[in-house]
Write a protein that holds these residues in place. Sequence first.
Motif, PDB file in Angstrom:
ATOM      1  N   MET A  61       0.925  -1.078  -0.229  1.00 49.80           N
ATOM      2  CA  MET A  61       0.090   0.226  -0.021  1.00 49.80           C
ATOM      3  C   MET A  61       0.835   1.281   0.043  1.00 49.80           C
ATOM      4  SD  MET A  61      -2.811   1.765   0.052  1.00 49.80           S
ATOM      5  CE  MET A  61      -4.159   0.747   0.700  1.00 49.80           C
ATOM      6  N   SER A  62       0.618   2.068  -0.962  1.00 52.19           N
ATOM      7  CA  SER A  62       1.573   3.409  -0.843  1.00 52.19           C
ATOM      8  C   SER A  62       0.800   4.366   0.317  1.00 52.19           C
ATOM      9  CB  SER A  62       1.190   4.088  -2.204  1.00 52.19           C
ATOM     10  OG  SER A  62       1.516   5.653  -2.053  1.00 52.19           O
ATOM     11  N   PRO A  63       1.823   4.896   1.059  1.00 48.50           N
ATOM     12  CA  PRO A  63       1.479   5.646   2.251  1.00 48.50           C
ATOM     13  C   PRO A  63       0.706   6.691   1.744  1.00 48.50           C
ATOM     14  CG  PRO A  63       3.639   4.845   2.545  1.00 48.50           C
ATOM     15  CD  PRO A  63       3.164   4.484   1.058  1.00 48.50           C
ATOM     16  N   SER A  64       1.326   7.479   0.736  1.00 49.16           N
ATOM     17  CA  SER A  64       0.556   8.712   0.236  1.00 49.16           C
ATOM     18  C   SER A  64      -0.926   8.439  -0.044  1.00 49.16           C
ATOM     19  CB  SER A  64       1.236   9.402  -0.964  1.00 49.16           C
ATOM     20  OG  SER A  64       1.510   8.427  -1.913  1.00 49.16           O
ATOM     21  N   LYS A  65      -1.177   7.269  -0.899  1.00 52.24           N
ATOM     22  CA  LYS A  65      -2.401   6.919  -1.182  1.00 52.24           C
ATOM     23  C   LYS A  65      -3.190   6.657   0.120  1.00 52.24           C
ATOM     24  CE  LYS A  65      -1.959   6.938  -5.437  1.00 52.24           C
ATOM     25  NZ  LYS A  65      -2.725   7.985  -6.665  1.00 52.24           N
ATOM     26  N   LEU A  66      -2.645   5.695   0.976  1.00 55.82           N
ATOM     27  CA  LEU A  66      -3.277   5.429   2.154  1.00 55.82           C
ATOM     28  C   LEU A  66      -3.885   6.760   2.934  1.00 55.82           C
ATOM     29  CD1 LEU A  66      -4.616   3.366   4.349  1.00 55.82           C
ATOM     30  CD2 LEU A  66      -2.221   3.337   5.274  1.00 55.82           C
ATOM     31  N   ALA A  67      -3.007   7.790   2.876  1.00 54.27           N
ATOM     32  CA  ALA A  67      -3.326   8.942   3.468  1.00 54.27           C
ATOM     33  C   ALA A  67      -4.708   9.586   2.955  1.00 54.27           C
ATOM     34  CB  ALA A  67      -2.080  10.113   3.656  1.00 54.27           C
ATOM     35  N   GLU A  68      -4.680   9.786   1.568  1.00 51.76           N
ATOM     36  CA  GLU A  68      -5.721  10.017   0.986  1.00 51.76           C
ATOM     37  C   GLU A  68      -7.002   9.460   1.095  1.00 51.76           C
ATOM     38  OE1 GLU A  68      -5.103  11.368  -3.594  1.00 51.76           O
ATOM     39  OE2 GLU A  68      -3.089  10.745  -3.072  1.00 51.76           O
ATOM     40  N   LEU A  69      -6.893   8.087   0.988  1.00 49.37           N
ATOM     41  CA  LEU A  69      -8.122   7.312   1.538  1.00 49.37           C
ATOM     42  C   LEU A  69      -8.585   7.457   2.927  1.00 49.37           C
ATOM     43  CD1 LEU A  69      -6.558   3.872  -0.198  1.00 49.37           C
ATOM     44  CD2 LEU A  69      -8.748   5.206  -0.863  1.00 49.37           C
ATOM     45  N   GLN A  70      -7.687   7.631   3.797  1.00 47.99           N
ATOM     46  CA  GLN A  70      -8.190   8.021   5.136  1.00 47.99           C
ATOM     47  C   GLN A  70      -8.934   9.226   5.273  1.00 47.99           C
ATOM     48  OE1 GLN A  70      -4.234   7.405   7.073  1.00 47.99           O
ATOM     49  NE2 GLN A  70      -5.238   5.538   8.294  1.00 47.99           N
ATOM     50  N   ALA A  71      -8.536  10.089   4.627  1.00 39.30           N
ATOM     51  CA  ALA A  71      -8.782  11.662   4.558  1.00 39.30           C
ATOM     52  C   ALA A  71     -10.190  11.605   3.701  1.00 39.30           C
ATOM     53  CB  ALA A  71      -8.132  12.646   3.689  1.00 39.30           C
ATOM     54  N   ALA A  72     -10.405  10.778   2.894  1.00 35.46           N
ATOM     55  CA  ALA A  72     -11.628  10.718   1.930  1.00 35.46           C
ATOM     56  C   ALA A  72     -12.759   9.840   2.867  1.00 35.46           C
ATOM     57  CB  ALA A  72     -11.422   9.977   0.437  1.00 35.46           C
ATOM     58  N   PHE A  73     -12.481   8.699   3.171  1.00 34.60           N
ATOM     59  CA  PHE A  73     -13.202   7.778   3.926  1.00 34.60           C
ATOM     60  C   PHE A  73     -13.045   7.507   5.414  1.00 34.60           C
ATOM     61  CE2 PHE A  73     -12.432   6.700  -0.507  1.00 34.60           C
ATOM     62  CZ  PHE A  73     -13.960   6.687  -1.057  1.00 34.60           C
ATOM     63  N   GLY A  74     -12.207   8.003   6.105  1.00 34.87           N
ATOM     64  CA  GLY A  74     -12.081   7.933   7.452  1.00 34.87           C
ATOM     65  C   GLY A  74     -11.311   6.760   7.831  1.00 34.87           C
ATOM     66  N   ASN A  75     -10.886   6.517   9.093  1.00 31.20           N
ATOM     67  CA  ASN A  75      -9.873   5.509   9.577  1.00 31.20           C
ATOM     68  C   ASN A  75     -10.538   4.216   9.537  1.00 31.20           C
ATOM     69  OD1 ASN A  75      -7.593   4.592  10.552  1.00 31.20           O
ATOM     70  ND2 ASN A  75      -8.071   5.025  12.548  1.00 31.20           N
ATOM     71  N   ILE A  76     -10.724   3.675   8.375  1.00 32.90           N
ATOM     72  CA  ILE A  76     -11.482   2.378   8.457  1.00 32.90           C
ATOM     73  C   ILE A  76     -10.659   1.299   7.774  1.00 32.90           C
ATOM     74  CG2 ILE A  76     -13.721   3.651   7.995  1.00 32.90           C
ATOM     75  CD1 ILE A  76     -13.522   2.740   4.923  1.00 32.90           C
ATOM     76  N   PHE A  77      -9.260   1.381   7.406  1.00 35.01           N
ATOM     77  CA  PHE A  77      -8.387   0.509   6.767  1.00 35.01           C
ATOM     78  C   PHE A  77      -7.586  -0.224   7.775  1.00 35.01           C
ATOM     79  CE2 PHE A  77      -9.662   4.101   4.193  1.00 35.01           C
ATOM     80  CZ  PHE A  77     -10.058   3.478   2.700  1.00 35.01           C
ATOM     81  N   VAL A  78      -7.518  -1.512   7.177  1.00 35.88           N
ATOM     82  CA  VAL A  78      -6.828  -2.349   8.332  1.00 35.88           C
ATOM     83  C   VAL A  78      -5.973  -3.329   7.228  1.00 35.88           C
ATOM     84  CG1 VAL A  78      -6.788  -4.292   9.734  1.00 35.88           C
ATOM     85  CG2 VAL A  78      -8.488  -2.387   9.918  1.00 35.88           C
ATOM     86  N   GLN A  79      -4.645  -3.108   7.439  1.00 35.86           N
ATOM     87  CA  GLN A  79      -3.824  -4.135   6.603  1.00 35.86           C
ATOM     88  C   GLN A  79      -3.547  -5.398   7.007  1.00 35.86           C
ATOM     89  OE1 GLN A  79      -0.831  -3.657   4.049  1.00 35.86           O
ATOM     90  NE2 GLN A  79      -0.350  -5.844   4.506  1.00 35.86           N
ATOM     91  N   ALA A  80      -3.595  -6.507   6.263  1.00 37.16           N
ATOM     92  CA  ALA A  80      -3.490  -7.751   6.593  1.00 37.16           C
ATOM     93  C   ALA A  80      -2.555  -8.407   5.694  1.00 37.16           C
ATOM     94  CB  ALA A  80      -4.840  -8.632   6.466  1.00 37.16           C
ATOM     95  N   TYR A  81      -1.469  -9.258   6.334  1.00 38.49           N
ATOM     96  CA  TYR A  81      -0.430  -9.864   5.625  1.00 38.49           C
ATOM     97  C   TYR A  81      -0.374 -11.338   6.128  1.00 38.49           C
ATOM     98  CZ  TYR A  81       4.426 -11.390   4.558  1.00 38.49           C
ATOM     99  OH  TYR A  81       5.453 -12.183   4.060  1.00 38.49           O
ATOM    100  N   GLY A  82      -0.556 -12.134   4.961  1.00 42.31           N
ATOM    101  CA  GLY A  82      -0.493 -13.458   5.286  1.00 42.31           C
ATOM    102  C   GLY A  82       0.049 -14.147   3.791  1.00 42.31           C
ATOM    103  N   SER A  83      -0.369 -15.518   3.683  1.00 46.36           N
ATOM    104  CA  SER A  83      -0.014 -16.311   2.470  1.00 46.36           C
ATOM    105  C   SER A  83      -0.952 -17.626   2.609  1.00 46.36           C
ATOM    106  CB  SER A  83       1.358 -16.654   2.706  1.00 46.36           C
ATOM    107  OG  SER A  83       1.625 -17.619   3.775  1.00 46.36           O
ATOM    108  N   THR A  84      -0.673 -18.393   1.532  1.00 42.45           N
ATOM    109  CA  THR A  84      -1.444 -19.746   1.533  1.00 42.45           C
ATOM    110  C   THR A  84      -0.645 -20.553   2.414  1.00 42.45           C
ATOM    111  OG1 THR A  84      -1.785 -19.564  -0.778  1.00 42.45           O
ATOM    112  CG2 THR A  84      -2.055 -21.552  -0.119  1.00 42.45           C
ATOM    113  N   GLU A  85       0.452 -20.601   2.825  1.00 41.78           N
ATOM    114  CA  GLU A  85       1.352 -21.428   3.567  1.00 41.78           C
ATOM    115  C   GLU A  85       1.102 -21.221   5.190  1.00 41.78           C
ATOM    116  OE1 GLU A  85       3.642 -21.155  -0.014  1.00 41.78           O
ATOM    117  OE2 GLU A  85       2.738 -20.033   0.852  1.00 41.78           O
ATOM    118  N   HIS A  86       0.531 -19.905   5.381  1.00 44.12           N
ATOM    119  CA  HIS A  86       0.296 -19.375   6.765  1.00 44.12           C
ATOM    120  C   HIS A  86      -1.252 -19.432   6.619  1.00 44.12           C
ATOM    121  CE1 HIS A  86      -0.296 -17.150  10.329  1.00 44.12           C
ATOM    122  NE2 HIS A  86       0.921 -17.711  10.760  1.00 44.12           N
ATOM    123  N   LEU A  87      -2.083 -20.290   7.316  1.00 44.59           N
ATOM    124  CA  LEU A  87      -3.192 -19.995   7.119  1.00 44.59           C
ATOM    125  C   LEU A  87      -4.013 -19.358   8.192  1.00 44.59           C
ATOM    126  CD1 LEU A  87      -3.784 -24.129   7.276  1.00 44.59           C
ATOM    127  CD2 LEU A  87      -3.460 -22.446   5.239  1.00 44.59           C
ATOM    128  N   GLY A  88      -3.846 -17.955   7.880  1.00 44.52           N
ATOM    129  CA  GLY A  88      -4.493 -16.932   8.590  1.00 44.52           C
ATOM    130  C   GLY A  88      -3.405 -15.862   8.649  1.00 44.52           C
TER     131      GLY A  88
END
Length: 256
Positions: free
Chosen positions: A37-64
Amino acid sequence: VYKRQVPTLLYRLLDMNATSRKRLDSLETMFYGAAPMSPSKLAELQAAFGNIFVQAYGSTEHLGVALSMSKGDHLVDADDSHLASAGRPAPGVEVEIMDDDGQPVARGETGEIWLRSRAIVKGYFGSPQLTAAEFHDGFWKSGDMGRIDERGFFHIVDRKKDMILVSGFNVFPNEIEEAVAAMPGVIESACVGVPSEASGEAVKLFVVKSDDGVSEEDVRSFCRERLAAYKVPRQVVFLPELPKSAVGKILRRELK
């Protein structure tokens, strides 16, 4: 109400008019992942829609979820450098940053992200050699390069296999794409390494623009102000869109 998206699709929300945005007023949480996620784009998204965004990192090998950045993490302090991170380890997940010899690197240095938890699979079915290569002492070697900052946020630098070697220097495409994301008139970009007689490999950048007035030299000039000289793209190609997977992840291998 919540939704899950990849960052490239979230960027499109910024092009919505006020009436269209109003339809998303009931949205309380938006999970994103699968790509940086681009930090500059995330800042724009937060300004437009509020603090609703949550980052999630995982993979097929890690089930969760292995790493996450919650809404509260977005408000850590005035320094927003952590917005570029994948967040902190989820409960019960061990995360290490390792060198090529399987030894932990110093904090702040870049290495491969290894994960260990009860959610890790035991190996690859019918592939004992691949299992032996990618699993060690309960850890799975993710193939993602990353680092950990002083506050415990893990930053995904790039895929190990996507690294570009320019005159002996490591260049990670994500860094260049992140810089270009802040350029007015640019929707998204992706870069790959191409053969070069002078430097072994050179950076080639593919750009989708919203302003027809943006030129190849404009992009290079923008990069020169923000990146080391060897990281500045030698070639810039404009495309109407970038190749993506079914879930919206940019396919660098097709560009290459």
